[in-house]
Design a protein around this motif. Structure first.
Motif, PDB file in Angstrom:
ATOM      1  N   LEU A  85       0.818  -1.207   0.000  1.00 59.55           N
ATOM      2  CA  LEU A  85       0.000   0.000   0.000  1.00 59.55           C
ATOM      3  C   LEU A  85       0.860   1.268   0.000  1.00 59.55           C
ATOM      4  N   ASP A  86       1.992   1.215   0.699  1.00 60.35           N
ATOM      5  CA  ASP A  86       2.900   2.361   0.714  1.00 60.35           C
ATOM      6  C   ASP A  86       3.456   2.643  -0.679  1.00 60.35           C
ATOM      7  N   GLN A  87       3.661   1.583  -1.456  1.00 61.18           N
ATOM      8  CA  GLN A  87       4.208   1.736  -2.801  1.00 61.18           C
ATOM      9  C   GLN A  87       3.152   2.158  -3.814  1.00 61.18           C
ATOM     10  N   LEU A  88       1.891   1.824  -3.522  1.00 58.85           N
ATOM     11  CA  LEU A  88       0.797   2.133  -4.445  1.00 58.85           C
ATOM     12  C   LEU A  88       0.045   3.353  -3.937  1.00 58.85           C
ATOM     13  N   LYS A  89       0.627   4.497  -4.112  1.00 58.50           N
ATOM     14  CA  LYS A  89       0.047   5.730  -3.568  1.00 58.50           C
ATOM     15  C   LYS A  89      -1.320   6.052  -4.165  1.00 58.50           C
ATOM     16  N   SER A  90      -1.585   5.515  -5.369  1.00 59.72           N
ATOM     17  CA  SER A  90      -2.851   5.834  -6.032  1.00 59.72           C
ATOM     18  C   SER A  90      -4.030   5.051  -5.463  1.00 59.72           C
ATOM     19  N   VAL A  91      -3.745   4.018  -4.666  1.00 61.89           N
ATOM     20  CA  VAL A  91      -4.814   3.196  -4.074  1.00 61.89           C
ATOM     21  C   VAL A  91      -5.201   3.809  -2.737  1.00 61.89           C
ATOM     22  N   ASP A  92      -6.389   4.403  -2.679  1.00 59.89           N
ATOM     23  CA  ASP A  92      -6.814   5.084  -1.461  1.00 59.89           C
ATOM     24  C   ASP A  92      -8.089   4.501  -0.858  1.00 59.89           C
ATOM     25  N   ASN A  93      -8.522   3.342  -1.370  1.00 55.33           N
ATOM     26  CA  ASN A  93      -9.757   2.741  -0.857  1.00 55.33           C
ATOM     27  C   ASN A  93      -9.521   1.373  -0.227  1.00 55.33           C
TER      28      ASN A  93
END
Length: 229
Positions: A85-93
């Motif tokens: 999740l830290d690497q995928l900044k675009s995932v906010d849900n």
């Protein structure tokens, strides 16, 4: 209820290397979206994945549903999930949390909140399966559904866990589940409508000679239809 946390924490760094895990996430995502009615209906859904591991399924679902919460009793699994999740900044849900389904469902704020509560290849580690399905009911919205995805009982399914069944402390039901067994469990836990299907087949090498065996995955859906207590 969920055991073997230390075992799965040790396995967390290599968990994503399981060859058939990607197909498992893809097929489960497709099933969730289909059961939600697809398209815009799915986009509004709140999903809970208990026994989420390193979050592959949660991330697969993220593009299709409104929000996903992943919980796991193994701290190492959640740690690896959080790194993703830290690497995928675009995932906010998507949210990852270190918890058991029992401790999570005990929170009044979470009850009646989810459209889908699912568990993929975790149910065979559960001791009191009826009680867990009842806890899941409390988390579901009146028209929500529970989804269990696990190993299908077949003539060779006892071979599936031959390499690790004895290595961790969690309660373990080797050999998979039949459609009738899962249906009975759901109905005993208060789900009035239950359906099952074989989701897909996959191959896996097994001990002692590392020969390839074909196994099947079963999916069981239990619907509350307004029956939450």
């Amino acid at each position: 209820m969920e055991g073997g946390g230390d075992f799965f924490t040790e396995k967390a760094k290599t968990w994503d290397k399981i060859e058939w895990a990607k197909e498992r996430a893809q097929r489960t995502t497709e099933l969730v979206v289909r059961e939600l009615g697809g398209g815009e209906k799915a986009k509004e859904a709140k999903v809970l994945d208990f026994g989420c591991g390193t979050g592959s399924l949660c991330l697969s679902l993220a593009e299709k549903v409104g929000s996903v919460v992943g919980v796991d009793a193994a701290e190492g699994m959640v740690s690896e999930f959080e790194k993703k999740l830290d690497q995928l900044k675009s995932v906010d849900n998507v949210v990852a949390e270190w918890a058991t389904i029992s401790s999570f469902s005990a929170r009044e704020a979470e009850q009646g909140r989810y459209d889908v509560v699912l568990s993929v290849f975790t149910f065979h580690h559960v001791e009191d399966r009826k009680a867990v399905l009842q806890e899941v009911r409390r988390l579901l919205k009146p028209n929500g559904y529970a989804l269990i995805v696990d190993l299908l009982e077949t003539p060779n399914s006892m071979l599936f866990h031959s390499s690790h069944a004895h290595k961790h402390g969690g309660v373990h039901k080797s050999g998979g589940f039949s459609a009738a067994e899962l249906t009975d469990l759901f109905q005993a836990a208060g789900y009035p409508i239950v359906s099952t299907e074989t989701l897909f087949d996959f191959q896996k090498p097994v001990e002692p000679d590392n020969s390839s065996q074909t196994f099947s995955v079963i999916a069981a859906v239990g619907r509350t239809h307004g029956s939450i207590s």
